[in-house]
Design a protein around this motif. Structure first.
Motif, PDB file in Angstrom:
ATOM      1  N   ILE A 133      55.795-105.087  53.547  1.00  0.00           N
ATOM      2  CA  ILE A 133      56.868-105.236  54.538  1.00  0.00           C
ATOM      3  C   ILE A 133      56.799-106.671  55.057  1.00  0.00           C
ATOM      4  CG2 ILE A 133      57.762-104.507  56.778  1.00  0.00           C
ATOM      5  CD1 ILE A 133      56.710-101.728  56.223  1.00  0.00           C
ATOM      6  N   ASN A 134      57.942-107.370  54.954  1.00  0.00           N
ATOM      7  CA  ASN A 134      58.014-108.775  55.384  1.00  0.00           C
ATOM      8  C   ASN A 134      56.924-109.625  54.734  1.00  0.00           C
ATOM      9  OD1 ASN A 134      60.219-108.206  57.097  1.00  0.00           O
ATOM     10  ND2 ASN A 134      58.824-107.582  58.742  1.00  0.00           N
ATOM     11  N   GLY A 135      56.672-109.339  53.451  1.00  0.00           N
ATOM     12  CA  GLY A 135      55.721-110.152  52.700  1.00  0.00           C
ATOM     13  C   GLY A 135      54.264-109.860  52.972  1.00  0.00           C
ATOM     14  N   VAL A 136      53.975-108.738  53.634  1.00  0.00           N
ATOM     15  CA  VAL A 136      52.591-108.390  53.967  1.00  0.00           C
ATOM     16  C   VAL A 136      52.242-107.028  53.354  1.00  0.00           C
ATOM     17  CG1 VAL A 136      50.939-107.938  55.818  1.00  0.00           C
ATOM     18  CG2 VAL A 136      52.741-109.658  56.124  1.00  0.00           C
ATOM     19  N   PRO A 137      51.185-106.943  52.538  1.00  0.00           N
ATOM     20  CA  PRO A 137      50.768-105.639  51.996  1.00  0.00           C
ATOM     21  C   PRO A 137      50.448-104.654  53.120  1.00  0.00           C
ATOM     22  CG  PRO A 137      49.684-107.420  50.817  1.00  0.00           C
ATOM     23  CD  PRO A 137      50.369-108.048  52.000  1.00  0.00           C
ATOM     24  N   GLN A 138      50.894-103.425  52.923  1.00  0.00           N
ATOM     25  CA  GLN A 138      50.768-102.417  53.968  1.00  0.00           C
ATOM     26  C   GLN A 138      49.611-101.447  53.691  1.00  0.00           C
ATOM     27  OE1 GLN A 138      52.958-102.312  56.895  1.00  0.00           O
ATOM     28  NE2 GLN A 138      52.938-104.360  55.981  1.00  0.00           N
ATOM     29  N   ILE A 193      48.816-110.184  47.847  1.00  0.00           N
ATOM     30  CA  ILE A 193      49.957-110.562  47.013  1.00  0.00           C
ATOM     31  C   ILE A 193      50.991-109.434  47.006  1.00  0.00           C
ATOM     32  CG2 ILE A 193      50.697-111.263  44.706  1.00  0.00           C
ATOM     33  CD1 ILE A 193      47.890-112.317  44.233  1.00  0.00           C
ATOM     34  N   CYS A 194      52.249-109.773  47.141  1.00  0.00           N
ATOM     35  CA  CYS A 194      53.328-108.788  47.194  1.00  0.00           C
ATOM     36  C   CYS A 194      54.241-108.913  45.974  1.00  0.00           C
ATOM     37  CB  CYS A 194      54.177-108.981  48.445  1.00  0.00           C
ATOM     38  SG  CYS A 194      53.368-108.477  49.971  1.00  0.00           S
TER      39      CYS A 194
END
Length: 465
Positions: free
Chosen positions: A66-71, A134-135
């Motif tokens: 989400i928004n370039g951040v791994p969840q 990494i996304c």
């Protein structure tokens, strides 16, 4: 006397000392019965899971970022995409190392604990992540990279605790040695001091031949003795191991595999004094037949299992197996059981036709006649949807003299790409042994940091649980 011959002689002497004198009960095979239905595992916390945002073939990375951040996993979800469990226990607390492997996107080692016989797990630690931070570009694609360090197995040798992993990169998998890291576990950090990101530069085992993984260690052995799987990629049609055409697998007729498997898997024994340098002692007999194309026989053995010693002096091995039906050498068709009096020569007790557990039943034509596999209902009951396609990687722990929990991997479909929303899951089932178990391979006597909820009843008879 050369080193290999000396190790073999030493091993035989060790076996004589370990095995009890043959009793009147020694002729009886162990009978397994199920004390529960197989349960699909769930995990609280940890990295992203398939179900938290509804991953699918159309959106394999749903919610991964989400928004370039791994969840992370924000709650409790089905334990997917986890597989290849290595489980030990202290009392009724189960400690697991797992291969966390989102298809084509990542791989890591994850530790978790369970206090309800493997039905639910609490995340503890993650280490050696392949694609940390990494996304993918969107939910509709993946990172096209998952070849990290997988299939964790832990073992103590001369007071040192080691973690072994398979390097799954092309050109390394089933060719180079297993990657070895020494562990110094701490409360809440059983994987200490593993790095957060993947470490391909760690030491490798020597002496193991094309190791696909360690099946099990021989409890109480000195020098430390293991069963392991040698896998020769494409070996049945390449020199020097090529087989006649009628002993090679043909195109699978039931599963959606692109072609037949031509690998050779050979279960072997080895010893080690230091946990890194091994001496191979040669193949063991009776677990599989690398030449069979019979759908009712075992061609492939998996690199994960549990070795047990019974009060009557026999050895038992919980294993996974498969054959040409699967179009794959990963031995994921059934979970079975074998026995031996000397660790070298084995007899299959629960095979593909009378398994402990199995994938969905199949009817195929062999030599002009229909054959149903399995022929009898598995010990744990019929296949359930979440392991219709694959079942493998059994790891058994004792919960009493005759009782225990078997943790395993289950897939909804035979190939991960067939259902990107339901693959690589963890399950468990409670089993009862007709014979008293006096030792087990999965390190149930190994020291480890105790959790606050550990109890002291390990080794007591919990037959009524």
């Amino acid at each position: 006397m050369n080193k290999q011959k000396f190790s073999f002689v030493f091993l035989i002497a060790m076996i004589v000392l370990l095995v009890h004198p043959v009793s009147a009960q020694s002729g009886k095979v162990n009978v397994w019965t199920a004390e529960s239905l197989p349960q699909q595992g769930h995990i609280t916390g940890g990295p992203w899971t398939l179900q938290q945002r509804g991953a699918s073939n159309l959106a394999p990375s749903a919610g991964y970022c989400i928004n370039g951040v791994p969840q992370p996993n924000p709650g409790t979800e089905r334990m997917a995409p986890y597989y290849f469990a290595f489980v030990t226990n202290s009392g009724n607390t189960m400690h697991g190392f797992f291969d966390y492997r989102p298809r084509n996107s990542n791989e890591a080692v994850v530790a978790a604990t369970s206090t309800d016989f493997g039905q639910t797990w609490q995340f503890t630690q993650e280490a050696m992540e392949l694609n940390k931070g990494i996304c993918p570009a969107s939910d509709n694609v993946d990172l096209a990279s998952e070849a990290g360090l997988g299939h964790p197995y832990a073992m103590t040798v001369n007071g040192h605790r080691f973690l072994y992993n398979l390097d799954r990169r092309p050109g390394q998998v089933d060719v180079s040695g297993l990657v070895v890291h020494e562990l110094f576990p701490q409360p809440g950090a059983p994987l200490n001091p593993l790095p957060a990101t993947v470490d391909f530069a760690a030491p490798r085992t020597t002496g193991l031949l094309n190791p696909d993984g360690i099946i099990a260690e021989v409890p109480g052995s000195s020098p430390k003795t293991v069963l392991y799987v040698q896998k020769i990629l494409n070996g049945d049609r390449t020199a020097p191991t090529a087989l006649p055409a009628d002993q090679q697998c043909g195109q699978p007729s039931v599963f959606n595999e692109p072609g037949p498997s031509h690998d050779i898997s050979i279960p072997r024994m080895a010893t080690t004094e230091d946990g890194i340098n091994f001496t191979d002692l040669g193949p063991v007999n009776g677990l599989n037949d690398i030449t069979t194309v019979d759908p009712t026989k075992i061609r492939y053995i998996g690199p994960r299992g549990t070795l047990l010693r019974f009060e009557n002096g026999k050895w038992g091995l919980i294993l996974s197996g498969g054959n040409c039906l699967d179009g794959d050498s990963d031995a994921f068709h059934f979970l079975g059981y074998a026995e031996s009096t000397d660790l070298r020569n084995w007899t299959i007790i629960n095979g593909i036709q009378n398994p402990i557990a199995s994938t969905i039943p199949l009817t195929v034509t062999f030599n002009g006649s229909p054959v149903t596999i399995p022929a009898t209902r598995p010990v744990v009951g019929d296949s359930l949807g979440w392991f219709n396609g694959r079942i493998y990687g059994p790891s058994f722990v004792r919960m009493g003299e005759r009782d225990g929990v078997m943790t395993f991997t289950g897939y909804h479909t035979p190939r991960p790409n067939d259902d990107r929303g339901d693959t690589r899951g963890i399950g468990s089932v409670r089993l009862h042994s007709s014979q008293k178990i006096v030792a087990i391979s999965n390190g149930d006597d190994e020291p480890r940091p105790r959790d606050n909820d550990d109890d002291d009843d390990h080794g007591k008879d919990n037959d009524n649980n």
